[in-house]
Design a protein around this motif. Structure first.
Motif, PDB file in Angstrom:
ATOM      1  N   ASP A 122      -8.966 -16.131   6.221  1.00 32.80           N
ATOM      2  CA  ASP A 122      -8.473 -16.721   7.461  1.00 32.80           C
ATOM      3  C   ASP A 122      -6.979 -17.027   7.419  1.00 32.80           C
ATOM      4  O   ASP A 122      -6.338 -17.160   8.461  1.00 32.80           O
ATOM      5  CB  ASP A 122      -9.250 -18.002   7.783  1.00 32.80           C
ATOM      6  CG  ASP A 122     -10.684 -17.727   8.201  1.00 32.80           C
ATOM      7  OD1 ASP A 122     -10.979 -16.566   8.562  1.00 32.80           O
ATOM      8  OD2 ASP A 122     -11.500 -18.671   8.166  1.00 32.80           O
ATOM      9  N   GLY A 123      -6.423 -17.143   6.216  1.00 36.06           N
ATOM     10  CA  GLY A 123      -4.996 -17.436   6.099  1.00 36.06           C
ATOM     11  C   GLY A 123      -4.108 -16.213   5.972  1.00 36.06           C
ATOM     12  O   GLY A 123      -2.880 -16.340   5.913  1.00 36.06           O
ATOM     13  N   SER A 124      -4.706 -15.021   5.958  1.00 31.27           N
ATOM     14  CA  SER A 124      -3.926 -13.798   5.752  1.00 31.27           C
ATOM     15  C   SER A 124      -3.031 -13.510   6.952  1.00 31.27           C
ATOM     16  O   SER A 124      -3.447 -13.645   8.102  1.00 31.27           O
ATOM     17  CB  SER A 124      -4.862 -12.613   5.520  1.00 31.27           C
ATOM     18  OG  SER A 124      -5.640 -12.798   4.357  1.00 31.27           O
ATOM     19  N   MET A 125      -1.801 -13.096   6.667  1.00 27.13           N
ATOM     20  CA  MET A 125      -0.835 -12.762   7.710  1.00 27.13           C
ATOM     21  C   MET A 125      -0.285 -11.357   7.480  1.00 27.13           C
ATOM     22  O   MET A 125      -0.381 -10.808   6.386  1.00 27.13           O
ATOM     23  CB  MET A 125       0.321 -13.761   7.711  1.00 27.13           C
ATOM     24  CG  MET A 125      -0.067 -15.190   8.021  1.00 27.13           C
ATOM     25  SD  MET A 125       1.395 -16.271   8.162  1.00 27.13           S
ATOM     26  CE  MET A 125       1.998 -16.262   6.461  1.00 27.13           C
ATOM     27  N   ILE A 126       0.315 -10.819   8.530  1.00 29.54           N
ATOM     28  CA  ILE A 126       0.980  -9.527   8.467  1.00 29.54           C
ATOM     29  C   ILE A 126       2.484  -9.740   8.537  1.00 29.54           C
ATOM     30  O   ILE A 126       2.990 -10.452   9.405  1.00 29.54           O
ATOM     31  CB  ILE A 126       0.528  -8.617   9.630  1.00 29.54           C
ATOM     32  CG1 ILE A 126      -0.956  -8.275   9.497  1.00 29.54           C
ATOM     33  CG2 ILE A 126       1.372  -7.342   9.679  1.00 29.54           C
ATOM     34  CD1 ILE A 126      -1.317  -7.469   8.262  1.00 29.54           C
ATOM     35  N   GLU A 127       3.180  -9.130   7.600  1.00 32.02           N
ATOM     36  CA  GLU A 127       4.641  -9.176   7.614  1.00 32.02           C
ATOM     37  C   GLU A 127       5.163  -8.207   8.676  1.00 32.02           C
ATOM     38  O   GLU A 127       4.836  -7.020   8.651  1.00 32.02           O
ATOM     39  CB  GLU A 127       5.183  -8.791   6.234  1.00 32.02           C
ATOM     40  CG  GLU A 127       6.692  -8.810   6.131  1.00 32.02           C
ATOM     41  CD  GLU A 127       7.184  -8.463   4.735  1.00 32.02           C
ATOM     42  OE1 GLU A 127       8.359  -8.763   4.443  1.00 32.02           O
ATOM     43  OE2 GLU A 127       6.407  -7.903   3.936  1.00 32.02           O
ATOM     44  N   TRP A 128       5.985  -8.715   9.590  1.00 31.29           N
ATOM     45  CA  TRP A 128       6.591  -7.881  10.624  1.00 31.29           C
ATOM     46  C   TRP A 128       8.090  -7.809  10.376  1.00 31.29           C
ATOM     47  O   TRP A 128       8.788  -8.813  10.381  1.00 31.29           O
ATOM     48  CB  TRP A 128       6.319  -8.430  12.019  1.00 31.29           C
ATOM     49  CG  TRP A 128       7.001  -7.628  13.098  1.00 31.29           C
ATOM     50  CD1 TRP A 128       8.178  -7.924  13.720  1.00 31.29           C
ATOM     51  CD2 TRP A 128       6.561  -6.376  13.642  1.00 31.29           C
ATOM     52  NE1 TRP A 128       8.494  -6.944  14.638  1.00 31.29           N
ATOM     53  CE2 TRP A 128       7.521  -5.978  14.605  1.00 31.29           C
ATOM     54  CE3 TRP A 128       5.442  -5.562  13.416  1.00 31.29           C
ATOM     55  CZ2 TRP A 128       7.399  -4.793  15.334  1.00 31.29           C
ATOM     56  CZ3 TRP A 128       5.318  -4.385  14.143  1.00 31.29           C
ATOM     57  CH2 TRP A 128       6.280  -4.014  15.090  1.00 31.29           C
ATOM     58  N   GLY A 176       2.008   2.914   6.847  1.00 28.71           N
ATOM     59  CA  GLY A 176       1.867   1.902   5.800  1.00 28.71           C
ATOM     60  C   GLY A 176       1.566   0.536   6.384  1.00 28.71           C
ATOM     61  O   GLY A 176       0.751  -0.227   5.844  1.00 28.71           O
ATOM     62  N   LEU A 177       2.209   0.217   7.491  1.00 25.22           N
ATOM     63  CA  LEU A 177       1.921  -1.030   8.197  1.00 25.22           C
ATOM     64  C   LEU A 177       0.500  -1.015   8.745  1.00 25.22           C
ATOM     65  O   LEU A 177      -0.239  -1.994   8.620  1.00 25.22           O
ATOM     66  CB  LEU A 177       2.924  -1.228   9.330  1.00 25.22           C
ATOM     67  CG  LEU A 177       2.674  -2.386  10.292  1.00 25.22           C
ATOM     68  CD1 LEU A 177       2.667  -3.723   9.563  1.00 25.22           C
ATOM     69  CD2 LEU A 177       3.714  -2.389  11.405  1.00 25.22           C
ATOM     70  N   PRO A 222       0.797  -1.239   0.000  1.00 23.63           N
ATOM     71  CA  PRO A 222       0.000   0.000   0.000  1.00 23.63           C
ATOM     72  C   PRO A 222       0.821   1.276   0.000  1.00 23.63           C
ATOM     73  O   PRO A 222       0.339   2.303  -0.472  1.00 23.63           O
ATOM     74  CB  PRO A 222      -0.841  -0.120   1.278  1.00 23.63           C
ATOM     75  CG  PRO A 222      -0.147  -1.128   2.123  1.00 23.63           C
ATOM     76  CD  PRO A 222       0.512  -2.074   1.172  1.00 23.63           C
ATOM     77  N   ALA A 223       2.044   1.242   0.492  1.00 25.22           N
ATOM     78  CA  ALA A 223       2.880   2.436   0.474  1.00 25.22           C
ATOM     79  C   ALA A 223       3.570   2.639  -0.865  1.00 25.22           C
ATOM     80  O   ALA A 223       4.325   3.598  -1.049  1.00 25.22           O
ATOM     81  CB  ALA A 223       3.933   2.371   1.582  1.00 25.22           C
ATOM     82  N   MET A 274      -1.410 -11.599   0.412  1.00 21.17           N
ATOM     83  CA  MET A 274      -0.507 -11.401   1.540  1.00 21.17           C
ATOM     84  C   MET A 274       0.137 -10.034   1.357  1.00 21.17           C
ATOM     85  O   MET A 274       1.093  -9.865   0.608  1.00 21.17           O
ATOM     86  CB  MET A 274       0.573 -12.493   1.582  1.00 21.17           C
ATOM     87  CG  MET A 274       0.057 -13.872   1.910  1.00 21.17           C
ATOM     88  SD  MET A 274      -0.448 -14.018   3.639  1.00 21.17           S
ATOM     89  CE  MET A 274      -0.981 -15.743   3.644  1.00 21.17           C
ATOM     90  N   VAL A 275      -0.441  -9.041   2.031  1.00 23.07           N
ATOM     91  CA  VAL A 275      -0.027  -7.657   1.799  1.00 23.07           C
ATOM     92  C   VAL A 275       1.441  -7.477   2.187  1.00 23.07           C
ATOM     93  O   VAL A 275       1.887  -7.945   3.238  1.00 23.07           O
ATOM     94  CB  VAL A 275      -0.921  -6.691   2.602  1.00 23.07           C
ATOM     95  CG1 VAL A 275      -0.508  -5.244   2.340  1.00 23.07           C
ATOM     96  CG2 VAL A 275      -2.382  -6.898   2.226  1.00 23.07           C
ATOM     97  N   HIS A 276       2.185  -6.796   1.330  1.00 21.80           N
ATOM     98  CA  HIS A 276       3.593  -6.493   1.596  1.00 21.80           C
ATOM     99  C   HIS A 276       3.657  -5.355   2.608  1.00 21.80           C
ATOM    100  O   HIS A 276       3.104  -4.277   2.386  1.00 21.80           O
ATOM    101  CB  HIS A 276       4.287  -6.088   0.287  1.00 21.80           C
ATOM    102  CG  HIS A 276       5.691  -5.609   0.485  1.00 21.80           C
ATOM    103  ND1 HIS A 276       6.019  -4.272   0.518  1.00 21.80           N
ATOM    104  CD2 HIS A 276       6.853  -6.281   0.645  1.00 21.80           C
ATOM    105  CE1 HIS A 276       7.323  -4.149   0.684  1.00 21.80           C
ATOM    106  NE2 HIS A 276       7.846  -5.357   0.769  1.00 21.80           N
ATOM    107  N   THR A 277       4.347  -5.597   3.736  1.00 28.60           N
ATOM    108  CA  THR A 277       4.357  -4.581   4.801  1.00 28.60           C
ATOM    109  C   THR A 277       5.749  -4.427   5.397  1.00 28.60           C
ATOM    110  O   THR A 277       5.914  -4.463   6.612  1.00 28.60           O
ATOM    111  CB  THR A 277       3.353  -4.935   5.921  1.00 28.60           C
ATOM    112  OG1 THR A 277       3.693  -6.226   6.458  1.00 28.60           O
ATOM    113  CG2 THR A 277       1.943  -4.984   5.406  1.00 28.60           C
ATOM    114  N   PHE A 278       6.742  -4.247   4.556  1.00 27.27           N
ATOM    115  CA  PHE A 278       8.106  -4.123   5.063  1.00 27.27           C
ATOM    116  C   PHE A 278       8.388  -2.686   5.482  1.00 27.27           C
ATOM    117  O   PHE A 278       9.282  -2.014   4.978  1.00 27.27           O
ATOM    118  CB  PHE A 278       9.100  -4.604   4.001  1.00 27.27           C
ATOM    119  CG  PHE A 278      10.422  -5.042   4.558  1.00 27.27           C
ATOM    120  CD1 PHE A 278      10.525  -6.215   5.296  1.00 27.27           C
ATOM    121  CD2 PHE A 278      11.561  -4.285   4.365  1.00 27.27           C
ATOM    122  CE1 PHE A 278      11.745  -6.627   5.809  1.00 27.27           C
ATOM    123  CE2 PHE A 278      12.780  -4.688   4.873  1.00 27.27           C
ATOM    124  CZ  PHE A 278      12.875  -5.853   5.602  1.00 27.27           C
TER     125      PHE A 278
END
Length: 367
Positions: A317-323, A303-304, A270-271, A294-298
């Motif tokens: 249900d399988g969606s995760m957040i990149e930390w 943006g996160l 998104p950023a 799987m949204v890119h959140t680096f």
């Protein structure tokens, strides 16, 4: 409610990563600095929204776009006309590129406007997207590239000790990847992001060698990143699922990627690609094509937060957040977003739910 100012705020916050990084974008040695660009949008109603641009070493270019192009164009616009503003500014600035610094800056603006809209309505952004399906999301630890078997093994064990059961590597050396798998054991989910290094032939050969590593997905294996036919060809041959999308900039690019069957997991950032306005459209398009998102959140800021709100409302249900698995010297949100037990809380306050700490901005701002 009109926009009265748009301010680009560059930050540089030192971090460590449990060892020496081999990633050139971060510098050399055991201490690096994370460069980010916040965008602060102020309205005549007194409401302030925060956005974030992808940028890193491109931040000076993005800041120039925000200061010289986006900010002057926005002053006096109705802040609530988010979709119209996105369309107007993309049309106005398309001759300067449909990706890169221009789109990064527009993405940050869009995220800030969604923050303002939520604050004006007194509801979190996820409520404006249909409501959160979950108030906690699984997070995976995204490790930097170490290029060293001992360092990757140590940091895999460290992440497992912090409660993560899903990890992302950024390695390209088979021995280092094997060391990570051995340290993780057979039951921990591992994904591998190689950042577009290989021709299709090379990617096919490498994917075959990687199969024993039992990867959840292989991310951006083919050069160039827009080689969607090449990704589709690899996907048709390899047993490893394919992921890509962080370098796609427009809805049309995502449409082409999905139409040719290039990916098992699509990764809008998104950023980078238009903020929440564009992200929700990509998520709807992927849903129609039966492709997981799987949204890119680096990144660590608004943006996160945008990714968390969209995933909570529109993910499955399988969606995760990149930390981003760094040890930051300072935290924009005072630890409120830090995952616990491998999960991250979805903010419930108005707008994005959290504002950056002004003391952190004052200390780490670089002008």
């Amino acid at each position: 409610m009109k926009i009265t100012s748009v301010e680009a705020i560059p930050l540089r916050i030192p971090f460590t990563v449990g060892g020496t990084s081999a990633a050139g974008a971060w510098g050399k040695g055991g201490l690096q600095a994370a460069d980010s660009l916040l965008v602060k949008v102020t309205t005549d109603a007194g409401l302030v929204g925060w956005g974030e641009s992808f940028g890193f070493t491109a931040i000076p270019a993005v800041r120039a776009v925000v200061d010289s192009m986006i900010a002057p164009a926005c002053i006096g616009m109705e802040a609530g006309r988010i979709e119209a503003i996105a369309e107007d500014l993309q049309r106005r600035f398309h001759i300067f590129g449909r990706g890169g610094a221009v789109m990064f800056g527009l993405s940050a603006l869009d995220i800030a406007l969604w923050d303002i809209a939520g604050k004006a309505a007194g509801v979190p952004v996820h409520a404006m997207l249909g409501g959160a399906r979950r108030n906690r999301l699984p997070a995976y630890a995204s490790l930097i590239r170490y290029a060293n078997a001992d360092a990757i093994a140590a940091n895999v064990r460290r992440a497992l000790g912090d409660g993560y059961r899903s990890l992302k590597l950024h390695e390209v050396d088979l021995a280092v990847i094997a060391a990570a798998r051995e340290a993780a054991g057979p039951d921990v989910e591992i994904t591998l992001d190689v950042n577009c290094p290989w021709s299709l032939r090379e990617a096919i050969d490498m994917a075959e060698k990687l199969e024993p590593m039992r990867l959840r997905w292989l991310e951006e294996p083919v050069w160039p990143p827009e080689n969607f036919d090449g990704l589709a060809a690899l996907r048709s041959i390899s047993a490893i699922p394919v992921a890509a999308g962080e370098n796609a900039s427009t809805l049309i690019e995502f449409q082409h990627m999905l139409a040719c069957g290039a990916v098992d997991f699509v990764q809008p950032s998104p950023a980078k690609m238009g903020g929440i306005t564009a992200l929700r459209k990509v998520m709807a398009l992927a849903d129609a094509q039966n492709v997981a998102v799987m949204v890119h959140t680096f990144y660590d800021g608004p943006g996160l937060l945008a990714s968390i709100h969209a995933t909570a409302a529109l993910g499955d249900d399988g969606s995760m957040i990149e930390w981003r698995y760094f040890d930051m010297e300072a935290d924009l949100y005072g630890g409120a977003l830090r995952p616990r037990g491998g999960h991250i809380d979805v903010p419930s306050g108005p707008g994005l739910g959290l504002d950056p700490d002004p003391a952190v901005i004052a200390r780490y701002r670089v002008d």
